[in-house]
Design a protein around this motif. Structure first.
Motif, mmCIF file in Angstrom:
data_model
loop_
_atom_site.group_PDB
_atom_site.id
_atom_site.type_symbol
_atom_site.label_atom_id
_atom_site.label_comp_id
_atom_site.label_asym_id
_atom_site.label_seq_id
_atom_site.Cartn_x
_atom_site.Cartn_y
_atom_site.Cartn_z
ATOM 1 N N GLU A 34 -0.264 -7.503 8.638
ATOM 2 C CA GLU A 34 0.754 -6.698 7.969
ATOM 3 C C GLU A 34 2.071 -7.457 8.039
ATOM 4 O O GLU A 34 2.376 -8.093 9.046
ATOM 5 N N ARG A 59 2.524 5.393 7.769
ATOM 6 C CA ARG A 59 3.264 4.130 7.599
ATOM 7 C C ARG A 59 3.546 3.777 6.147
ATOM 8 O O ARG A 59 4.238 2.813 5.886
ATOM 9 N N THR A 60 2.970 4.488 5.214
ATOM 10 C CA THR A 60 3.128 4.089 3.818
ATOM 11 C C THR A 60 4.582 4.235 3.385
ATOM 12 O O THR A 60 5.267 5.154 3.844
ATOM 13 N N PRO A 61 5.066 3.354 2.527
ATOM 14 C CA PRO A 61 4.383 2.133 2.089
ATOM 15 C C PRO A 61 4.441 1.053 3.166
ATOM 16 O O PRO A 61 5.379 0.989 3.953
ATOM 17 N N TYR A 62 3.418 0.213 3.190
ATOM 18 C CA TYR A 62 3.393 -0.939 4.090
ATOM 19 C C TYR A 62 2.784 -2.109 3.331
ATOM 20 O O TYR A 62 2.152 -1.948 2.292
ATOM 21 N N THR A 63 3.013 -3.311 3.856
ATOM 22 C CA THR A 63 2.555 -4.522 3.174
ATOM 23 C C THR A 63 1.365 -5.116 3.903
ATOM 24 O O THR A 63 1.504 -5.672 4.996
ATOM 25 N N PHE A 117 -2.334 4.823 9.319
ATOM 26 C CA PHE A 117 -1.743 4.216 8.132
ATOM 27 C C PHE A 117 -1.049 5.229 7.233
ATOM 28 O O PHE A 117 -0.080 4.902 6.560
ATOM 29 N N ASP A 118 -1.551 6.456 7.207
ATOM 30 C CA ASP A 118 -0.952 7.468 6.342
ATOM 31 C C ASP A 118 0.523 7.684 6.657
ATOM 32 O O ASP A 118 1.329 7.910 5.763
ATOM 33 N N VAL A 158 0.857 -1.183 0.000
ATOM 34 C CA VAL A 158 0.000 0.000 0.000
ATOM 35 C C VAL A 158 0.897 1.238 0.000
ATOM 36 O O VAL A 158 1.694 1.428 0.915
ATOM 37 N N HIS A 159 0.756 2.043 -1.033
ATOM 38 C CA HIS A 159 1.570 3.251 -1.163
ATOM 39 C C HIS A 159 0.815 4.511 -0.757
ATOM 40 O O HIS A 159 1.432 5.547 -0.530
ATOM 41 N N ARG A 160 -0.518 4.402 -0.678
ATOM 42 C CA ARG A 160 -1.308 5.571 -0.297
ATOM 43 C C ARG A 160 -2.483 5.129 0.557
ATOM 44 O O ARG A 160 -3.252 4.242 0.169
ATOM 45 N N ASN A 161 -2.617 5.752 1.716
ATOM 46 C CA ASN A 161 -3.742 5.514 2.612
ATOM 47 C C ASN A 161 -3.910 6.789 3.432
ATOM 48 O O ASN A 161 -2.994 7.190 4.138
#
Length: 145
Positions: A98, A79-83, A76-77, A68-71
């Motif tokens: 995650e 932490r990007t990017p996260y899996t 979460f915003d 995830v590159h955008r949240n």
């Protein structure tokens, strides 16, 4: 609470308390014998209410993932990017989670994982996440043997 942590109620409190202590719990049905996750008061396989907490091994394999590159939702915003991933727990159930401590290029379907726990800042909850399991080498081989 924020989007990263669900509400903790009387039924799920043992799950969250165990996570805070570095243990993972799942539910197992006393009627059909199958394990399930997320925690529910009934078995999603046979609908029995004869379910109980059980300590999980913390082992899993990667079923699928998405980086995830955008949240826009906190936290979460930041932490990007996260899996974001779905893993197959060794006990059988699938779980959304995650993946941490793993570069995107190293992710492989079926890779072995182990549970880790992350305390959510200011939320008072600890959530299970997964990271690559350490490789265990076999016994050393001697030449000529």
């Amino acid at each position: 609470m924020n989007a990263a942590t669900p509400d903790i109620d009387d039924f799920t409190r043992p799950y969250w308390d165990a996570a805070a202590e570095g243990r993972m719990l799942i539910r197992r049905c006393g009627t059909c014998g199958r394990a399930h996750h997320y925690p529910r008061e009934f078995c999603p396989h046979c609908w029995s209410e004869d379910t109980a907490w059980e300590r999980a091994s913390g082992r899993a394999t990667l079923y699928t993932w998405s980086v995830v590159h955008r949240n826009d939702l906190p936290p979460f915003d930041a932490r990007t990017p996260y899996t974001a991933a779905v893993v197959d727990l060794a006990e059988g159930p699938r779980m959304m989670t995650e993946i941490v401590e793993c570069a995107e290029v190293d992710l492989r379907i079926g890779m072995e994982l182990e549970v880790a726990f992350r305390e959510e800042d200011g939320e008072g909850a600890t959530v299970p996440v997964f990271r690559p399991a350490p490789r265990i080498s076999g016994p050393a081989r001697r030449s000529g043997a």
